[in-house]
Design a protein around this motif. Structure first.
Motif, PDB file in Angstrom:
ATOM      1  N   THR A  50       4.877   4.084   2.386  1.00 52.89           N
ATOM      2  CA  THR A  50       4.645   2.778   1.790  1.00 52.89           C
ATOM      3  C   THR A  50       4.601   1.720   2.883  1.00 52.89           C
ATOM      4  O   THR A  50       5.472   1.673   3.754  1.00 52.89           O
ATOM      5  N   TYR A  51       3.560   0.890   2.824  1.00 49.98           N
ATOM      6  CA  TYR A  51       3.383  -0.219   3.755  1.00 49.98           C
ATOM      7  C   TYR A  51       3.645  -1.519   2.993  1.00 49.98           C
ATOM      8  O   TYR A  51       3.095  -1.723   1.913  1.00 49.98           O
ATOM      9  N   LYS A 109       6.586  -0.060   7.611  1.00 46.86           N
ATOM     10  CA  LYS A 109       6.296   1.259   7.052  1.00 46.86           C
ATOM     11  C   LYS A 109       7.592   1.920   6.603  1.00 46.86           C
ATOM     12  O   LYS A 109       8.580   1.922   7.346  1.00 46.86           O
ATOM     13  N   GLU A 149       0.682   5.413   0.083  1.00 42.83           N
ATOM     14  CA  GLU A 149      -0.172   6.584   0.311  1.00 42.83           C
ATOM     15  C   GLU A 149       0.640   7.853   0.077  1.00 42.83           C
ATOM     16  O   GLU A 149       1.837   7.891   0.347  1.00 42.83           O
ATOM     17  N   THR A 156       3.278  -5.585   3.789  1.00 45.26           N
ATOM     18  CA  THR A 156       2.768  -6.578   4.725  1.00 45.26           C
ATOM     19  C   THR A 156       3.164  -7.957   4.232  1.00 45.26           C
ATOM     20  O   THR A 156       2.990  -8.266   3.049  1.00 45.26           O
ATOM     21  N   VAL A 175       3.718  -5.852   9.387  1.00 38.28           N
ATOM     22  CA  VAL A 175       3.601  -4.670   8.533  1.00 38.28           C
ATOM     23  C   VAL A 175       4.834  -3.803   8.738  1.00 38.28           C
ATOM     24  O   VAL A 175       5.231  -3.524   9.872  1.00 38.28           O
ATOM     25  N   ASP A 211      -6.567  -3.754   5.151  1.00 38.90           N
ATOM     26  CA  ASP A 211      -6.271  -2.550   4.372  1.00 38.90           C
ATOM     27  C   ASP A 211      -4.779  -2.308   4.148  1.00 38.90           C
ATOM     28  O   ASP A 211      -4.386  -1.337   3.525  1.00 38.90           O
ATOM     29  N   THR A 271      -2.512  -1.670   6.456  1.00 39.82           N
ATOM     30  CA  THR A 271      -1.875  -0.830   7.472  1.00 39.82           C
ATOM     31  C   THR A 271      -1.774  -1.527   8.826  1.00 39.82           C
ATOM     32  O   THR A 271      -1.129  -1.020   9.729  1.00 39.82           O
ATOM     33  N   GLU A 272      -2.416  -2.685   8.955  1.00 41.08           N
ATOM     34  CA  GLU A 272      -2.399  -3.424  10.211  1.00 41.08           C
ATOM     35  C   GLU A 272      -1.955  -4.852   9.970  1.00 41.08           C
ATOM     36  O   GLU A 272      -2.075  -5.378   8.865  1.00 41.08           O
ATOM     37  N   ARG A 318       0.864  -1.185   0.000  1.00 37.44           N
ATOM     38  CA  ARG A 318       0.000   0.000   0.000  1.00 37.44           C
ATOM     39  C   ARG A 318       0.893   1.225   0.000  1.00 37.44           C
ATOM     40  O   ARG A 318       1.786   1.346   0.839  1.00 37.44           O
TER      41      ARG A 318
END
Length: 154
Positions: free
Chosen positions: A95-96, A87, A62, A98, A85, A109, A111-112, A60
């Protein structure tokens, strides 16, 4: 005796070497957020991927400025970090990445920490998380080395 030990070792490790993992694989676009919001719905329209890789992933990205999503994907890959995850901020993006290793664990999503693909605690025993479809505890490298050492010793 040594032949039996070798057969047992191979039986324990072969499934881990040749095993595939089921992962969601999709990409969200600006017009279609289905991959972000409902990977199970995406799976109904296209097959879930039986990956011959090490882990499932979510990536992900953002924009730092407003938190809107620049890119989002679910996939599988080799050379994964420890499950969780990670970061990575830069001046433009957060940017994440996972990583997870149980079937269909790359939901959420991005982020977790992933919950293992079931949205509940079905893989926990007294709060201790485990792997799904796991008939036994995965043998460690130290166990493998011990068995190999026993095979070499007279």
């Amino acid at each position: 005796m040594k032949v039996n030990l070798l057969i047992i070792t191979a039986a324990l490790y072969l499934p881990h070497v040749a095993a595939n993992i089921m992962c969601y694989t999709c990409v969200s676009t600006l017009d279609d957020r289905t991959c972000i919001d409902d990977p199970q719905k995406v799976a109904l329209s296209s097959p879930i991927t039986n990956c011959s890789m090490e882990c499932c992933t979510v990536t992900r990205q953002e924009y730092i400025e407003d938190g809107s999503i620049a890119s989002f994907s679910r996939s599988c890959q080799n050379n994964c970090e420890k499950d969780g995850v990670y970061k990575y901020p830069d001046p433009t993006f957060l940017t994440y990445f996972t990583y997870c290793r149980s079937p269909l664990c790359n939901e959420g999503d991005g982020t977790e920490n992933p919950d293992g693909g079931q949205g509940d605690k079905s893989r926990e025993i007294w709060g201790i998380k485990g792997k799904s479809s796991c008939a036994f505890v995965s043998p460690s490298i130290s166990t493998l080395l011990l068995i190999m050492a026993l095979l070499v010793l007279p």
